[in-house]
Design a protein around this motif. Sequence first.
Motif, PDB file in Angstrom:
ATOM      1  N   ALA A  45     -68.471 -48.820 -45.748  1.00 39.07           N
ATOM      2  CA  ALA A  45     -67.610 -48.185 -46.707  1.00 39.07           C
ATOM      3  C   ALA A  45     -68.165 -47.808 -48.253  1.00 39.07           C
ATOM      4  N   THR A  46     -68.789 -48.489 -48.651  1.00 37.49           N
ATOM      5  CA  THR A  46     -69.524 -47.743 -49.746  1.00 37.49           C
ATOM      6  C   THR A  46     -69.654 -46.865 -49.528  1.00 37.49           C
ATOM      7  N   LEU A  47     -70.612 -45.987 -48.524  1.00 37.55           N
ATOM      8  CA  LEU A  47     -71.359 -45.103 -48.430  1.00 37.55           C
ATOM      9  C   LEU A  47     -70.011 -44.456 -47.914  1.00 37.55           C
ATOM     10  N   ALA A  48     -68.508 -44.039 -47.570  1.00 39.88           N
ATOM     11  CA  ALA A  48     -67.507 -43.723 -47.246  1.00 39.88           C
ATOM     12  C   ALA A  48     -67.364 -43.270 -48.899  1.00 39.88           C
ATOM     13  N   LEU A  49     -66.854 -44.229 -49.897  1.00 41.64           N
ATOM     14  CA  LEU A  49     -66.571 -44.116 -50.766  1.00 41.64           C
ATOM     15  C   LEU A  49     -67.265 -43.085 -51.862  1.00 41.64           C
ATOM     16  N   PHE A  50     -68.963 -43.354 -51.686  1.00 40.00           N
ATOM     17  CA  PHE A  50     -70.035 -42.629 -52.538  1.00 40.00           C
ATOM     18  C   PHE A  50     -69.530 -40.722 -52.599  1.00 40.00           C
ATOM     19  N   ALA A  51     -69.513 -41.172 -50.726  1.00 42.21           N
ATOM     20  CA  ALA A  51     -69.254 -39.332 -50.641  1.00 42.21           C
ATOM     21  C   ALA A  51     -68.467 -39.310 -50.943  1.00 42.21           C
ATOM     22  N   MET A  52     -66.852 -39.531 -51.117  1.00 41.08           N
ATOM     23  CA  MET A  52     -65.787 -39.059 -51.658  1.00 41.08           C
ATOM     24  C   MET A  52     -65.908 -38.531 -52.450  1.00 41.08           C
ATOM     25  N   LEU A  53     -66.234 -39.142 -53.870  1.00 43.33           N
ATOM     26  CA  LEU A  53     -66.649 -39.297 -55.049  1.00 43.33           C
ATOM     27  C   LEU A  53     -67.293 -38.655 -55.308  1.00 43.33           C
ATOM     28  N   ASP A  54     -68.216 -38.059 -54.360  1.00 40.80           N
ATOM     29  CA  ASP A  54     -68.992 -36.942 -54.019  1.00 40.80           C
ATOM     30  C   ASP A  54     -68.410 -35.636 -54.194  1.00 40.80           C
ATOM     31  N   ASN A  55     -67.157 -35.422 -53.667  1.00 40.55           N
ATOM     32  CA  ASN A  55     -66.131 -34.177 -52.664  1.00 40.55           C
ATOM     33  C   ASN A  55     -67.239 -34.215 -51.720  1.00 40.55           C
ATOM     34  N   ASN A  56     -68.003 -34.448 -51.238  1.00 37.13           N
ATOM     35  CA  ASN A  56     -68.472 -34.623 -49.762  1.00 37.13           C
ATOM     36  C   ASN A  56     -67.588 -35.001 -48.343  1.00 37.13           C
ATOM     37  N   ILE A  57     -66.275 -33.919 -48.897  1.00 35.44           N
ATOM     38  CA  ILE A  57     -65.447 -35.075 -47.477  1.00 35.44           C
ATOM     39  C   ILE A  57     -65.953 -35.470 -46.051  1.00 35.44           C
ATOM     40  N   PRO A  58     -66.613 -34.427 -45.011  1.00 34.57           N
ATOM     41  CA  PRO A  58     -67.107 -34.755 -43.719  1.00 34.57           C
ATOM     42  C   PRO A  58     -68.700 -35.642 -43.603  1.00 34.57           C
ATOM     43  N   MET A  59     -68.876 -35.772 -44.758  1.00 34.01           N
ATOM     44  CA  MET A  59     -69.737 -36.839 -44.452  1.00 34.01           C
ATOM     45  C   MET A  59     -68.545 -38.134 -45.064  1.00 34.01           C
ATOM     46  N   MET A  60     -67.869 -38.978 -45.713  1.00 37.19           N
ATOM     47  CA  MET A  60     -66.745 -39.834 -45.956  1.00 37.19           C
ATOM     48  C   MET A  60     -66.316 -40.245 -44.625  1.00 37.19           C
ATOM     49  N   ALA A 109     -56.470 -44.178 -48.948  1.00 39.06           N
ATOM     50  CA  ALA A 109     -55.210 -44.471 -49.682  1.00 39.06           C
ATOM     51  C   ALA A 109     -55.554 -43.869 -50.946  1.00 39.06           C
ATOM     52  N   LEU A 110     -56.780 -44.088 -51.064  1.00 38.35           N
ATOM     53  CA  LEU A 110     -57.481 -42.811 -52.391  1.00 38.35           C
ATOM     54  C   LEU A 110     -57.661 -41.867 -52.516  1.00 38.35           C
ATOM     55  N   PHE A 111     -58.243 -41.469 -50.917  1.00 43.71           N
ATOM     56  CA  PHE A 111     -58.473 -40.257 -50.792  1.00 43.71           C
ATOM     57  C   PHE A 111     -57.166 -40.018 -50.902  1.00 43.71           C
ATOM     58  N   MET A 112     -56.218 -40.197 -50.167  1.00 39.92           N
ATOM     59  CA  MET A 112     -54.662 -39.315 -50.127  1.00 39.92           C
ATOM     60  C   MET A 112     -54.531 -38.573 -51.559  1.00 39.92           C
ATOM     61  N   ALA A 113     -54.639 -39.280 -52.788  1.00 39.40           N
ATOM     62  CA  ALA A 113     -53.764 -39.928 -53.947  1.00 39.40           C
ATOM     63  C   ALA A 113     -55.510 -38.900 -54.412  1.00 39.40           C
ATOM     64  N   MET A 114     -56.262 -38.547 -54.130  1.00 32.48           N
ATOM     65  CA  MET A 114     -57.502 -37.869 -55.103  1.00 32.48           C
ATOM     66  C   MET A 114     -57.423 -36.041 -54.150  1.00 32.48           C
ATOM     67  N   TYR A 115     -56.807 -36.098 -52.704  1.00 31.63           N
ATOM     68  CA  TYR A 115     -57.573 -34.502 -52.471  1.00 31.63           C
ATOM     69  C   TYR A 115     -56.775 -34.129 -51.661  1.00 31.63           C
ATOM     70  N   LEU A 116     -54.926 -34.945 -51.882  1.00 30.16           N
ATOM     71  CA  LEU A 116     -53.567 -34.197 -50.560  1.00 30.16           C
ATOM     72  C   LEU A 116     -52.893 -33.850 -51.925  1.00 30.16           C
ATOM     73  N   PRO A 117     -51.769 -32.792 -51.436  1.00 32.79           N
ATOM     74  CA  PRO A 117     -50.937 -32.705 -51.977  1.00 32.79           C
ATOM     75  C   PRO A 117     -49.766 -33.782 -52.163  1.00 32.79           C
ATOM     76  N   PHE A 118     -48.983 -34.576 -53.480  1.00 35.07           N
ATOM     77  CA  PHE A 118     -48.507 -35.301 -53.447  1.00 35.07           C
ATOM     78  C   PHE A 118     -47.936 -35.159 -54.927  1.00 35.07           C
ATOM     79  N   GLY A 119     -47.836 -34.220 -55.096  1.00 35.33           N
ATOM     80  CA  GLY A 119     -46.577 -33.552 -56.324  1.00 35.33           C
ATOM     81  C   GLY A 119     -47.809 -33.483 -57.721  1.00 35.33           C
ATOM     82  N   PRO A 120     -46.480 -33.506 -58.620  1.00 34.27           N
ATOM     83  CA  PRO A 120     -46.794 -33.845 -60.533  1.00 34.27           C
ATOM     84  C   PRO A 120     -47.627 -35.439 -60.315  1.00 34.27           C
ATOM     85  N   LYS A 121     -48.436 -35.592 -61.311  1.00 31.96           N
ATOM     86  CA  LYS A 121     -49.385 -36.502 -61.947  1.00 31.96           C
ATOM     87  C   LYS A 121     -47.675 -37.659 -62.053  1.00 31.96           C
TER      88      LYS A 121
END
Length: 273
Positions: A45-60, A109-121
Amino acid sequence: MPEQNVPTTTEQAPASSESATKPSLGRVIAAWAVHAFTISGLAWATLALFAMLDNNIPMMWLWFVIALIVDGVDGTLARKVGVRQVIPWFDGGVVDNLVDYLTWTFLPALFMAMYLPFGPKPLPVIMMVVIIVSSVFCYANDGEKSNDNYFVGFPAAWNCVAIVMYVLQTPAWVNIAATIFLAIMTLVPLHYTHPARVKRFRTLNIAAVALWFLATCWLVAIYPERPLSTVAVIVVCGGWVLLAGCLRSIRGAELVTEPSTTPDTEPASSDDS
């Protein structure tokens, strides 16, 4: 002169019995190895988090898959070793729920909020809050599983939702509507299939999930391409798994005509999920 309190044979029996039932060193090591295997989910889970923050989505997604494999195997290992009897003071179920919440709910859920379209903040943040709060009603629900191993209510499988939204590149309005709908369905007592444990249509369920998994992995690998044939596999296989759960809700539990021939003396496992 007071009487001496001489221990009787009956009084000595519990200590002797306790000594006789003390687990061997090998079983203790095996039980801790199972717990360590479950705890490794926190590392993935930690490795997935850092991959997400590093914008390395396939590795996540790769780290999520490894965590999913751990989650699928650790319960069987726990029952096989009998971790509850060997190390009764350490509740692997707490660790398992923590790993599940991170890998199935919070990080997706964090990935969805950061990378998927959900409209304006602040809509992405609001949708994330909806996910993580509604999922509590799944993890804290004692009746989350039926006697025939179906999930009751949407089982907070937000990693599956997130990856489908990602590979299909669904628009914001679809993502918002699906998120709200599934959050509500967490509280609705409809049934959802556990592909490995539900006996009804088990072979078909496992085949559908396997095809869905392979098709999804392929779309992640070739993202942002979306071959229609691969999308069709995801829709059909995913639709079947949902339909199988709906059939359970309509038809009721399957009658068990034969007793189980495999004794399971281990209670619902500490690492069961």
